[in-house]
Design an enzyme around this catalytic site. Sequence first.
Site, PDB file in Angstrom:
ATOM      1  N   PHE A  10      -6.629   3.497   3.384  1.00  0.00           N
ATOM      2  CA  PHE A  10      -7.586   2.719   4.285  1.00  0.00           C
ATOM      3  C   PHE A  10      -7.285   3.073   5.796  1.00  0.00           C
ATOM      4  CE2 PHE A  10      -7.077  -1.763   6.471  1.00  0.00           C
ATOM      5  CZ  PHE A  10      -8.489  -1.838   6.703  1.00  0.00           C
ATOM      6  N   THR A  98       8.408   5.854  -3.225  1.00  0.00           N
ATOM      7  CA  THR A  98       7.565   6.272  -1.865  1.00  0.00           C
ATOM      8  C   THR A  98       8.035   5.684  -0.683  1.00  0.00           C
ATOM      9  OG1 THR A  98       5.704   6.795  -3.122  1.00  0.00           O
ATOM     10  CG2 THR A  98       5.208   6.179  -0.712  1.00  0.00           C
ATOM     11  N   THR A 132       4.955  -2.562   9.452  1.00  0.00           N
ATOM     12  CA  THR A 132       4.217  -3.808   9.083  1.00  0.00           C
ATOM     13  C   THR A 132       4.947  -4.911   9.675  1.00  0.00           C
ATOM     14  OG1 THR A 132       3.535  -5.303   7.404  1.00  0.00           O
ATOM     15  CG2 THR A 132       5.262  -3.823   6.744  1.00  0.00           C
ATOM     16  N   ASP A 133       4.158  -6.083  10.123  1.00  0.00           N
ATOM     17  CA  ASP A 133       4.945  -7.151  10.464  1.00  0.00           C
ATOM     18  C   ASP A 133       5.822  -8.028   9.490  1.00  0.00           C
ATOM     19  OD1 ASP A 133       2.540  -8.176   9.340  1.00  0.00           O
ATOM     20  OD2 ASP A 133       1.923  -9.395  10.602  1.00  0.00           O
ATOM     21  N   GLU A 134       5.505  -7.711   8.041  1.00  0.00           N
ATOM     22  CA  GLU A 134       5.929  -8.394   7.280  1.00  0.00           C
ATOM     23  C   GLU A 134       7.441  -8.096   7.080  1.00  0.00           C
ATOM     24  OE1 GLU A 134       3.688  -8.350   3.359  1.00  0.00           O
ATOM     25  OE2 GLU A 134       1.673  -7.711   4.494  1.00  0.00           O
ATOM     26  N   TYR A 158       7.522  -5.143  -1.368  1.00  0.00           N
ATOM     27  CA  TYR A 158       7.060  -4.179  -0.318  1.00  0.00           C
ATOM     28  C   TYR A 158       7.329  -4.403   0.954  1.00  0.00           C
ATOM     29  CZ  TYR A 158       3.411  -3.196   3.101  1.00  0.00           C
ATOM     30  OH  TYR A 158       2.961  -2.822   4.306  1.00  0.00           O
ATOM     31  N   SER A 159       7.773  -5.322   1.453  1.00  0.00           N
ATOM     32  CA  SER A 159       8.238  -5.600   2.736  1.00  0.00           C
ATOM     33  C   SER A 159       9.858  -5.174   2.919  1.00  0.00           C
ATOM     34  CB  SER A 159       8.170  -7.034   3.506  1.00  0.00           C
ATOM     35  OG  SER A 159       8.521  -8.006   2.609  1.00  0.00           O
ATOM     36  N   LYS A 162       9.402  -1.549   3.090  1.00  0.00           N
ATOM     37  CA  LYS A 162       9.220  -0.971   4.332  1.00  0.00           C
ATOM     38  C   LYS A 162      10.349  -1.055   5.427  1.00  0.00           C
ATOM     39  CE  LYS A 162       5.879   0.294   5.662  1.00  0.00           C
ATOM     40  NZ  LYS A 162       5.158   1.461   5.759  1.00  0.00           N
ATOM     41  N   ASN A 188      -4.440  -5.724   8.919  1.00  0.00           N
ATOM     42  CA  ASN A 188      -5.996  -4.949   9.334  1.00  0.00           C
ATOM     43  C   ASN A 188      -6.880  -5.213   8.362  1.00  0.00           C
ATOM     44  OD1 ASN A 188      -4.911  -1.510  10.697  1.00  0.00           O
ATOM     45  ND2 ASN A 188      -3.636  -3.502  10.785  1.00  0.00           N
ATOM     46  N   GLY A 292       7.036 -16.378  -3.816  1.00  0.00           N
ATOM     47  CA  GLY A 292       7.591 -15.832  -2.611  1.00  0.00           C
ATOM     48  C   GLY A 292       6.454 -15.934  -1.452  1.00  0.00           C
TER      49      GLY A 292
HETATM   50  P1  NAD Z   1      -3.232   2.400   1.573  1.00  0.00           P
HETATM   51  O1  NAD Z   1      -2.455   1.749   0.279  1.00  0.00           O
HETATM   52  O2  NAD Z   1      -4.779   1.958   1.702  1.00  0.00           O
HETATM   53  O3  NAD Z   1      -3.075   3.899   1.630  1.00  0.00           O
HETATM   54  C1  NAD Z   1      -2.006   4.571   1.482  1.00  0.00           C
HETATM   55  C2  NAD Z   1      -2.009   6.039   1.329  1.00  0.00           C
HETATM   56  O4  NAD Z   1      -0.817   6.673   1.037  1.00  0.00           O
HETATM   57  C3  NAD Z   1      -3.118   6.453  -0.067  1.00  0.00           C
HETATM   58  O5  NAD Z   1      -4.180   7.326   0.578  1.00  0.00           O
HETATM   59  C4  NAD Z   1      -2.251   7.015  -0.783  1.00  0.00           C
HETATM   60  O6  NAD Z   1      -2.619   7.925  -1.762  1.00  0.00           O
HETATM   61  C5  NAD Z   1      -0.989   7.574   0.003  1.00  0.00           C
HETATM   62  N1  NAD Z   1       0.225   7.664  -0.643  1.00  0.00           N
HETATM   63  C6  NAD Z   1       0.900   6.852  -1.455  1.00  0.00           C
HETATM   64  N2  NAD Z   1       2.150   7.242  -1.898  1.00  0.00           N
HETATM   65  C7  NAD Z   1       2.365   8.621  -1.295  1.00  0.00           C
HETATM   66  C8  NAD Z   1       3.306   9.459  -1.377  1.00  0.00           C
HETATM   67  N3  NAD Z   1       4.510   9.273  -2.007  1.00  0.00           N
HETATM   68  N4  NAD Z   1       3.166  10.735  -0.671  1.00  0.00           N
HETATM   69  C9  NAD Z   1       1.979  10.945  -0.133  1.00  0.00           C
HETATM   70  N5  NAD Z   1       0.727  10.128   0.250  1.00  0.00           N
HETATM   71  C10 NAD Z   1       1.099   8.681  -0.574  1.00  0.00           C
HETATM   72  O7  NAD Z   1      -2.303   1.627   2.473  1.00  0.00           O
HETATM   73  P2  NAD Z   1      -2.957   0.970   4.330  1.00  0.00           P
HETATM   74  O8  NAD Z   1      -3.530  -0.203   4.182  1.00  0.00           O
HETATM   75  O9  NAD Z   1      -3.850   2.404   4.718  1.00  0.00           O
HETATM   76  O10 NAD Z   1      -1.433   1.410   5.014  1.00  0.00           O
HETATM   77  C11 NAD Z   1      -1.026   2.407   5.541  1.00  0.00           C
HETATM   78  C12 NAD Z   1       0.143   1.902   6.240  1.00  0.00           C
HETATM   79  O11 NAD Z   1       0.078   1.114   7.148  1.00  0.00           O
HETATM   80  C13 NAD Z   1       1.207   1.649   5.081  1.00  0.00           C
HETATM   81  O12 NAD Z   1       2.472   2.495   5.475  1.00  0.00           O
HETATM   82  C14 NAD Z   1       1.467   0.369   5.415  1.00  0.00           C
HETATM   83  O13 NAD Z   1       2.733  -0.191   5.012  1.00  0.00           O
HETATM   84  C15 NAD Z   1       1.008   0.285   6.772  1.00  0.00           C
HETATM   85  N6  NAD Z   1       0.255  -0.993   7.318  1.00  0.00           N
HETATM   86  C16 NAD Z   1      -0.488  -1.665   6.681  1.00  0.00           C
HETATM   87  C17 NAD Z   1      -1.257  -2.818   7.144  1.00  0.00           C
HETATM   88  C18 NAD Z   1      -2.493  -3.353   6.560  1.00  0.00           C
HETATM   89  O14 NAD Z   1      -3.062  -4.375   6.803  1.00  0.00           O
HETATM   90  N7  NAD Z   1      -3.123  -2.599   5.518  1.00  0.00           N
HETATM   91  C19 NAD Z   1      -0.806  -3.423   8.097  1.00  0.00           C
HETATM   92  C20 NAD Z   1       0.379  -3.012   8.665  1.00  0.00           C
HETATM   93  C21 NAD Z   1       1.090  -1.868   8.342  1.00  0.00           C
HETATM   94  P1  TYD Z   2      -3.358  -9.229   1.532  1.00  0.00           P
HETATM   95  O1  TYD Z   2      -4.814  -8.801   1.693  1.00  0.00           O
HETATM   96  O2  TYD Z   2      -2.961  -8.840  -0.036  1.00  0.00           O
HETATM   97  O3  TYD Z   2      -2.292  -8.655   2.301  1.00  0.00           O
HETATM   98  P2  TYD Z   2      -0.638  -9.381   2.646  1.00  0.00           P
HETATM   99  O4  TYD Z   2      -0.477 -10.196   1.423  1.00  0.00           O
HETATM  100  O5  TYD Z   2      -0.241  -8.018   2.908  1.00  0.00           O
HETATM  101  O6  TYD Z   2      -0.732 -10.293   3.696  1.00  0.00           O
HETATM  102  O7  TYD Z   2      -3.581 -11.028   1.232  1.00  0.00           O
HETATM  103  C1  TYD Z   2      -3.872 -11.714   2.541  1.00  0.00           C
HETATM  104  C2  TYD Z   2      -3.633 -13.021   2.237  1.00  0.00           C
HETATM  105  O8  TYD Z   2      -4.485 -13.410   1.477  1.00  0.00           O
HETATM  106  C3  TYD Z   2      -2.233 -13.481   1.626  1.00  0.00           C
HETATM  107  O9  TYD Z   2      -1.838 -14.486   2.294  1.00  0.00           O
HETATM  108  C4  TYD Z   2      -2.525 -13.487   0.119  1.00  0.00           C
HETATM  109  C5  TYD Z   2      -4.108 -14.107   0.186  1.00  0.00           C
HETATM  110  N1  TYD Z   2      -4.511 -13.588  -0.895  1.00  0.00           N
HETATM  111  C6  TYD Z   2      -5.413 -14.654  -1.712  1.00  0.00           C
HETATM  112  O10 TYD Z   2      -5.311 -15.780  -1.462  1.00  0.00           O
HETATM  113  N2  TYD Z   2      -6.328 -14.392  -2.811  1.00  0.00           N
HETATM  114  C7  TYD Z   2      -6.332 -13.015  -3.249  1.00  0.00           C
HETATM  115  O11 TYD Z   2      -6.838 -12.509  -4.142  1.00  0.00           O
HETATM  116  C8  TYD Z   2      -5.680 -12.080  -2.524  1.00  0.00           C
HETATM  117  C9  TYD Z   2      -5.586 -10.583  -2.780  1.00  0.00           C
HETATM  118  C10 TYD Z   2      -4.715 -12.471  -1.400  1.00  0.00           C
END
Ligand code: NAD
Ligand code: TYD
Length: 354
Positions: A10, A98, A132-134, A158-159, A162, A188, A292
């Site tokens: 993403f 990973t 991440t902020d998590e 996860y957190s 990270k 995001n 949690g």
């Molecule tokens: P995502 O799950 O959409 O994408 C992760 C990508 O990493 C995928 O393309 C996957 O194929 C690749 N990947 C996974 N394991 C791998 C490995 N071992 N080697 C190479 N590639 C690998 O995640 P995202 O939402 O795009 O998040 C990207 C980064 O940003 C992550 O590090 C996440 O912790 C961080 N982040 C995400 C958010 C959010 O809201 N999505 C917020 C803050 C930080």
């Molecule tokens: P998510 O998009 O999984 O991000 P994160 O857990 O990393 O913040 O979830 C965002 C918020 O939405 C989180 O408080 C969990 C909640 N949530 C639901 O209420 N229903 C759902 O089906 C999902 C996937 C998340």
Amino acid sequence: MILVTGSAGFIGANFVLDWFLQHDEAVVSLDKLTYAGNLENLASLKDDPRHVLVQGDIGDSALLNKLLALHRPRAIVNFAAESHVDRSIHGPEDFIQTNIVGTFHLLEAVRAYWGGLTAQEKTDFRFLHVSTDEVYGSLSPSDPAFTEEHSYQPNSPYSASKAASDHLVRAYHHTYGLPVLTTNCSNNYGPYHFPEKLIPLLIVNSLAGKNLPVYGDGQQIRDWLYVTDHCAAIRCVLQKGRAGETYNIGGWNEKANLEIVHTVCALLDEFRPRDDGLSYKSQIVFVADRPGHDRRYAIDASKIARELGWKPAETFDSGIRKTVQWYLDNQGWVSNVQSGNYRQWVEKNYTGRS
Ligand code: NAD
Ligand code: TYD
């Protein structure tokens, strides 16, 4: 050139696409193409000479050594990770592998490569780790937002994974002098967001006439940032950030989950009303809470604003409208990502929850 990991996911895909809108510096993408990695996200770059995509794992030291020697990047941006909290609860092992072990192998390969650069190249080099902020844990309603000084208190596998990777990145700076940067960003949303996460799941389920599952009381708070604002912040940190520093990135935009659900429903009611005239809100179902479940995240993004001059360009209103519209315009993308794999996940996470 720069090496970007996790660029078929993403945020990584948005980052690479956005990168080429700003300038022509080449990018080598390294992505394992897990369920979350999607080549379609980068399809517009298929014949673009500025971009090379390599399928591989950040934990594959031999591949990394080869790629670094061949392409000699001036910087690495590390997005690659397992990123979904609910999946980390059902199966933490991939997250350890990973996010922790993979980041370690990446750091080791980069350290060896960086050690062989000239003095000037070494000074100019950057390893930017996207986090991440998590990692900071959960806030109560009256707590101030997370600053970079907040202690690490991760609550989910996860957190925690990270947080471990952030600590490794920090240690490689303090111990070996590797010029690292770490960014800790809030939630995001935007195009190419995999529909296991809240906002795309709401859009996709609404249109399919399915339930909109709200965990617990829906009063958990997240701080939402439009994805291209995150990408701009990362470019800014890469260009101007001080090596060894951490920068929080956020949208100053805290919202309870239920408010997000209502906003998405209202936009769909406007853009694509249901045939029966009812609101999409009629599809909301309260389901069992996430174990949690962190109650509140909020980012204090003053440091990056003060020191580097970054602030978000989108408001939540403008960003969420664009997002809902993108999903309506890209139904083909949605159906392609809803493979058998995706359906199995939905069954695993939601069956027995209501
Ligand atoms: P995502 O799950 O959409 O994408 C992760 C990508 O990493 C995928 O393309 C996957 O194929 C690749 N990947 C996974 N394991 C791998 C490995 N071992 N080697 C190479 N590639 C690998 O995640 P995202 O939402 O795009 O998040 C990207 C980064 O940003 C992550 O590090 C996440 O912790 C961080 N982040 C995400 C958010 C959010 O809201 N999505 C917020 C803050 C930080
Ligand atoms: P998510 O998009 O999984 O991000 P994160 O857990 O990393 O913040 O979830 C965002 C918020 O939405 C989180 O408080 C969990 C909640 N949530 C639901 O209420 N229903 C759902 O089906 C999902 C996937 C998340």
